[in-house]
Structure formats: C-alpha cells, structure tokens
Design a protein around this motif. Structure first.
Motif, PDB file in Angstrom:
ATOM      1  N   LEU A 165      -1.600  -9.128 -16.480  1.00  0.00           N
ATOM      2  CA  LEU A 165      -0.500  -8.431 -15.810  1.00  0.00           C
ATOM      3  C   LEU A 165      -0.296  -8.913 -14.372  1.00  0.00           C
ATOM      4  CD1 LEU A 165      -1.186  -4.787 -17.053  1.00  0.00           C
ATOM      5  CD2 LEU A 165       0.642  -6.315 -17.796  1.00  0.00           C
ATOM      6  N   HIS A 166      -1.143  -9.835 -13.925  1.00  0.00           N
ATOM      7  CA  HIS A 166      -1.031 -10.383 -12.566  1.00  0.00           C
ATOM      8  C   HIS A 166      -1.051  -9.263 -11.519  1.00  0.00           C
ATOM      9  CE1 HIS A 166      -0.057 -14.469 -13.955  1.00  0.00           C
ATOM     10  NE2 HIS A 166       0.556 -13.855 -14.929  1.00  0.00           N
ATOM     11  N   CYS A 167      -2.025  -8.378 -11.658  1.00  0.00           N
ATOM     12  CA  CYS A 167      -2.031  -7.209 -10.764  1.00  0.00           C
ATOM     13  C   CYS A 167      -3.454  -6.685 -10.605  1.00  0.00           C
ATOM     14  CB  CYS A 167      -1.139  -6.117 -11.363  1.00  0.00           C
ATOM     15  SG  CYS A 167      -1.046  -4.615 -10.374  1.00  0.00           S
ATOM     16  N   TYR A 168      -3.781  -6.238  -9.396  1.00  0.00           N
ATOM     17  CA  TYR A 168      -5.016  -5.478  -9.205  1.00  0.00           C
ATOM     18  C   TYR A 168      -4.728  -4.266  -8.329  1.00  0.00           C
ATOM     19  CZ  TYR A 168      -5.516  -8.029  -4.738  1.00  0.00           C
ATOM     20  OH  TYR A 168      -5.320  -8.565  -3.490  1.00  0.00           O
ATOM     21  N   VAL A 169      -5.520  -3.218  -8.553  1.00  0.00           N
ATOM     22  CA  VAL A 169      -5.277  -1.922  -7.921  1.00  0.00           C
ATOM     23  C   VAL A 169      -6.594  -1.394  -7.382  1.00  0.00           C
ATOM     24  CG1 VAL A 169      -4.417   0.432  -8.259  1.00  0.00           C
ATOM     25  CG2 VAL A 169      -3.405  -1.458  -9.564  1.00  0.00           C
ATOM     26  N   GLN A 170      -6.568  -0.857  -6.172  1.00  0.00           N
ATOM     27  CA  GLN A 170      -7.742  -0.204  -5.619  1.00  0.00           C
ATOM     28  C   GLN A 170      -7.289   0.943  -4.719  1.00  0.00           C
ATOM     29  OE1 GLN A 170      -8.816  -3.782  -3.168  1.00  0.00           O
ATOM     30  NE2 GLN A 170      -9.253  -2.259  -1.617  1.00  0.00           N
TER      31      GLN A 170
ATOM     32  N   VAL B 184       0.839  -1.194   0.000  1.00  0.00           N
ATOM     33  CA  VAL B 184       0.000   0.000   0.000  1.00  0.00           C
ATOM     34  C   VAL B 184       0.877   1.248   0.000  1.00  0.00           C
ATOM     35  CG1 VAL B 184      -0.179   0.106   2.527  1.00  0.00           C
ATOM     36  CG2 VAL B 184      -2.001   1.079   1.124  1.00  0.00           C
ATOM     37  N   THR B 185       0.387   2.292  -0.664  1.00  0.00           N
ATOM     38  CA  THR B 185       1.132   3.550  -0.785  1.00  0.00           C
ATOM     39  C   THR B 185       0.645   4.579   0.233  1.00  0.00           C
ATOM     40  OG1 THR B 185      -0.376   4.679  -2.304  1.00  0.00           O
ATOM     41  CG2 THR B 185       1.226   3.161  -3.282  1.00  0.00           C
ATOM     42  N   GLN B 186       1.293   5.713   0.187  1.00  0.00           N
ATOM     43  CA  GLN B 186       0.832   6.892   0.919  1.00  0.00           C
ATOM     44  C   GLN B 186      -0.553   7.292   0.414  1.00  0.00           C
ATOM     45  OE1 GLN B 186       3.915   9.039  -1.713  1.00  0.00           O
ATOM     46  NE2 GLN B 186       2.742  10.704  -0.826  1.00  0.00           N
TER      47      GLN B 186
ATOM     48  N   GLY C  24      -7.610   6.941   0.991  1.00  0.00           N
ATOM     49  CA  GLY C  24      -6.819   7.481  -0.109  1.00  0.00           C
ATOM     50  C   GLY C  24      -5.595   6.668  -0.493  1.00  0.00           C
ATOM     51  N   GLU C  25      -5.270   5.637   0.292  1.00  0.00           N
ATOM     52  CA  GLU C  25      -4.095   4.841  -0.048  1.00  0.00           C
ATOM     53  C   GLU C  25      -4.381   3.968  -1.279  1.00  0.00           C
ATOM     54  OE1 GLU C  25      -3.454   4.110   4.706  1.00  0.00           O
ATOM     55  OE2 GLU C  25      -5.073   3.333   3.458  1.00  0.00           O
ATOM     56  N   ILE C  26      -3.342   3.658  -2.028  1.00  0.00           N
ATOM     57  CA  ILE C  26      -3.472   2.772  -3.182  1.00  0.00           C
ATOM     58  C   ILE C  26      -2.957   1.398  -2.769  1.00  0.00           C
ATOM     59  CG2 ILE C  26      -2.893   2.388  -5.598  1.00  0.00           C
ATOM     60  CD1 ILE C  26      -2.138   5.383  -5.717  1.00  0.00           C
ATOM     61  N   VAL C  27      -3.811   0.394  -2.934  1.00  0.00           N
ATOM     62  CA  VAL C  27      -3.462  -0.981  -2.573  1.00  0.00           C
ATOM     63  C   VAL C  27      -3.156  -1.757  -3.848  1.00  0.00           C
ATOM     64  CG1 VAL C  27      -4.279  -3.122  -1.522  1.00  0.00           C
ATOM     65  CG2 VAL C  27      -4.912  -0.923  -0.523  1.00  0.00           C
ATOM     66  N   PHE C  28      -2.042  -2.490  -3.840  1.00  0.00           N
ATOM     67  CA  PHE C  28      -1.662  -3.347  -4.958  1.00  0.00           C
ATOM     68  C   PHE C  28      -1.652  -4.801  -4.492  1.00  0.00           C
ATOM     69  CE2 PHE C  28       0.846   0.610  -5.380  1.00  0.00           C
ATOM     70  CZ  PHE C  28       0.311   1.099  -6.561  1.00  0.00           C
TER      71      PHE C  28
END
Length: 412
Positions: A276-281, A259-261, A286-290
């Motif tokens: 791409l073996h990836c999901y993003v939410q 997770v990001t800032q 407000g954090e970005i989870v990968f």
C-alpha cells in the motif's frame, strides 16, 4: 513536582542553560571540516572529539542546526534489512541509540515500540521468512507472525482491505522511535563542550584542490584551510560532489509525510505496508504520522503536493478506516539521495582527504550513531571500519552492490 512545574510555567526566563557557544568568526584552519550540521555531521564531530581526541573541528551548516533531513524525517529506528551487511550495520546503530540518552545526559525520548510490516501476497510472505532468518542470524529480533497475532497487536487494523487481505506480518521487536531534534542537539551540545566549533548559516560554495587533496574550503563567510573534509549533506550530496568532479550514481527525490491532530493513544507499534506504500505511527503526543514512498520524479525541492497527500491518505484509510474523519495538521517533505542499490555511500572518495557520507535514501536518521562512530574512526585512523567497507563508492564499478531495494517500510 507540581510546584516545580508551576514555577517553570510562570517563569519569565526559559530555565534551560545555553547549549552552544555564541557564534564567532571562522578560524583560518581546522584539522577536520565537516560539511553538514545534521545528525551525521554532528555525530562524527562528537565521536572525533570524545573518543579520538580530535577537537580542532568545524561543522559548517548552511542553514540552522539539524534543519535539513534530520528535521524532516519520521524518526523511525530499525534494523530489519535484507542483506547481512545492512542488518549488521543498522543493528549496531539500534544498540547505540538505546544508550544515547545516558551518553548525552540528555533525554532523546527513545521508545522501543516494535515495527509490524504487513504481507499481502504469498510472495511477500516467502520474502519475509527469509528476511526474518537473516535478521535473527545477525542479532536482530525479528520474526514472522500470523493474522491472529497481528489482530492482538493492533486490534484496530483492517486485516481485509478489499483487494489486499493481510496474510502475515514481519514483527521487528527492535523497532523504535526517538526525538530527531533531541538527537541532533545532544550531539551538538556534547561536541561543543569538547571544543568542536559549530557554524550555522555557513554555506560551502567551492573548494581548492591541490595534488589530489582538498586544501581549502570556500564559504560565504570566508576561506578555511583543512586537513581533511567529511561531507554529510543528505539531500544535496551530488550537488557538492559535482564541485569536486566526484561521480556517483545518486538521484535526489522528494519524500513527503504528514501528521494529524492528537488522539488518545491507540497505536503502539509502527505499522507499514509496502504493497500500500504507506506506514502509520502514533507519536507520544498522540498525533498520527503518515509516510510513504518518495515522489516518482527527481527534484531538489522540499515542497509538499496534493496528489501525494490524496494517495497516501487513501491507503492509510484502507489500513485504518476510522481515521477518515481525522483532521490533518501539516504536511512536509525532505530530500532523499537514492543510489541504485538503495544503500549508502560511505568512506573514501577519489580525493585523498575527502570522505563521503552520502546516498542515504530514506534511512539516514536511523543510522546516525553508527555512521558518526565509523566515519570518526575512518578520519582519525585512516583505516576503513569493517562495518562500512561494503558501502564504498567503488562498489558500483566493481559490481559488488548491496541491494536493499524493498527493505524500506514503504517501497519506492
């Protein structure tokens, strides 16, 4: 409201009631012993107590409440699976999730946001069309959308990664998120109110089996006799089953996320790409989870690695190039119990009074309510609910597997 918030912030005491009774000694015997104090174990205990009147129940957790995979997932809820059995099962779970806050009188922060899964090849487009029809037939809200509709849903998405242009998408309107620890604590609080005992720091070490039944559960805090046992220990299912010589085709792999800032809101749907073996939410904070696929080797360990971080973030940046400058806050891992057909093992075991809730792979959290409901019904009535009959352990010996391979947001 501002004055109340100020009083809350300045209070020397945390103004929240104590949710659980103080720790106490184990009783000599229980009608039901549930091994695992995560979402599934707590949900089973709650539904047993509330709807079946079975309250002489002990939930045994070797660590802290909800501290296993319940605390390590990315909180995604969905029902867009491949098989009719899977769609019916998870669609019912989604329906139950929507009502949990009212059921608990406790906010689980359920947020219906939709899930968009990207198709990068013609073969994937064909597979998604079939998947959409299966979902619609069994009550799910899933449809195919084109590039223009994707652009309108997620304007910041890169539709043309160099080697994998986006051709279409599978739009699952029912896709949602919920606060995973709130779900666990909601079940725990309501179960405890109804007489269920929840014992943390209580590790199951062995069993006493007599005449094909488990009669005693041995723990680090002493032995307890039991009427029956429910196993709900995601990430360690095979380890516990080995103690009883129950054979099942389960292999355990680490599954990592990061997770990001926080950022200002820019991404409402959950976006995933199996190619791409990836999901993003983006979370409500407000954090970005990968997240992505599980590690390529079996291991009973919840550590994170640099190589997974590099590959996962590289694919995330292909989807959202502007994220290249984001600062990563933390990385973590859970343990996934994978079966050959990527479906769970639920129901009876070769022992008369030992019930299995195992093999959840990467989708245990989203099944929490329906799993608790059906396992409670099985324990209380002795009859296997129709929804979980396809997930019985014996399907592997009768060649009736429920193949959900590829149904995850990021293929393994």
């Amino acid at each position: 409201m501002p004055l109340a918030l100020l009083k809350y912030g300045l209070s020397s005491d945390y103004p929240v009631e104590v949710d659980l009774p103080a720790p106490k000694a184990l009783k000599p015997a229980y009608d039901v012993v549930i091994i695992g104090g995560g979402g599934h174990g707590l949900a089973t205990a709650y539904y047993l107590a509330k709807y079946h009147g079975v309250s002489n129940v002990a939930v045994l957790e070797k660590s802290y409440l909800g501290g296993g995979n319940t605390a390590r997932n990315t909180a995604v809820i969905r029902s867009n699976y491949l098989t009719s059995e899977g769609v019916r099962f998870y669609a019912e779970s989604v329906r139950m999730f929507k009502e949990l806050s009212n059921e608990f009188d406790f906010n689980i922060m359920y947020s219906e946001r939709g899930q968009l899964t990207l198709a990068h090849t013609d073969a994937t487009v064909r597979a998604f069309r079939q998947r959409a029809e299966v979902n619609k037939h069994f009550g799910g809200r899933t449809e195919m959308i084109d590039r223009q509709q994707i652009r309108e849903l997620v304007p910041c998405l890169n539709l043309d990664p160099g080697h994998l242009p986006v051709l279409a998408g599978l739009w699952h309107i029912d896709g949602a998120t919920a606060r995973h620890d709130a779900v666990a604590w909601g079940y725990a609080k309501q179960a405890a109110k109804r007489g269920v005992e929840i014992h943390q720091l209580t590790e199951v070490q062995d069993f006493i089996v007599e005449n094909g039944r488990v009669t005693t559960v041995r723990t680090n805090r002493g032995d307890v006799r039991c009427g029956c046992v429910v196993q709900a220990v995601a990430g360690a299912s095979s380890l516990l089953m080995n103690k009883l010589n129950i054979k099942a085709p389960i292999h355990t792999y680490p599954l990592q996320a990061m997770v990001t800032q926080p950022f200002k809101p820019f991404l409402d749907p959950l976006v995933s790409s199996s190619a791409l073996h990836c999901y993003v939410q983006q979370t409500s904070r407000g954090e970005i989870v990968f997240g992505g696929g599980s590690d390529p080797y079996p291991l009973y360990n919840t550590r994170s690695t640099l190589d997974l971080k590099e590959s996962l973030l590289a694919h995330a940046i292909e989807m959202f190039p502007f994220m290249a400058g984001a600062k990563l806050m933390r990385q973590w891992a859970g343990s996934t119990d994978m079966t050959p057909d990527y479906s769970p093992i639920m129901g009876r075991s070769p022992l008369d009074n030992y019930y299995l809730d195992a093999g959840w792979g990467t989708w245990g959290f989203k099944a929490t309510p329906i799993c608790g409901w059906t396992m409670a019904e099985l324990v209380a009535t002795g009859k296997t609910p129709a929804l979980i009959k396809p997930f019985a352990l014996e399907r592997f010996s009768t060649f009736r597997q429920v193949n959900e391979m590829g149904a995850t947001a990021a293929s393994h």
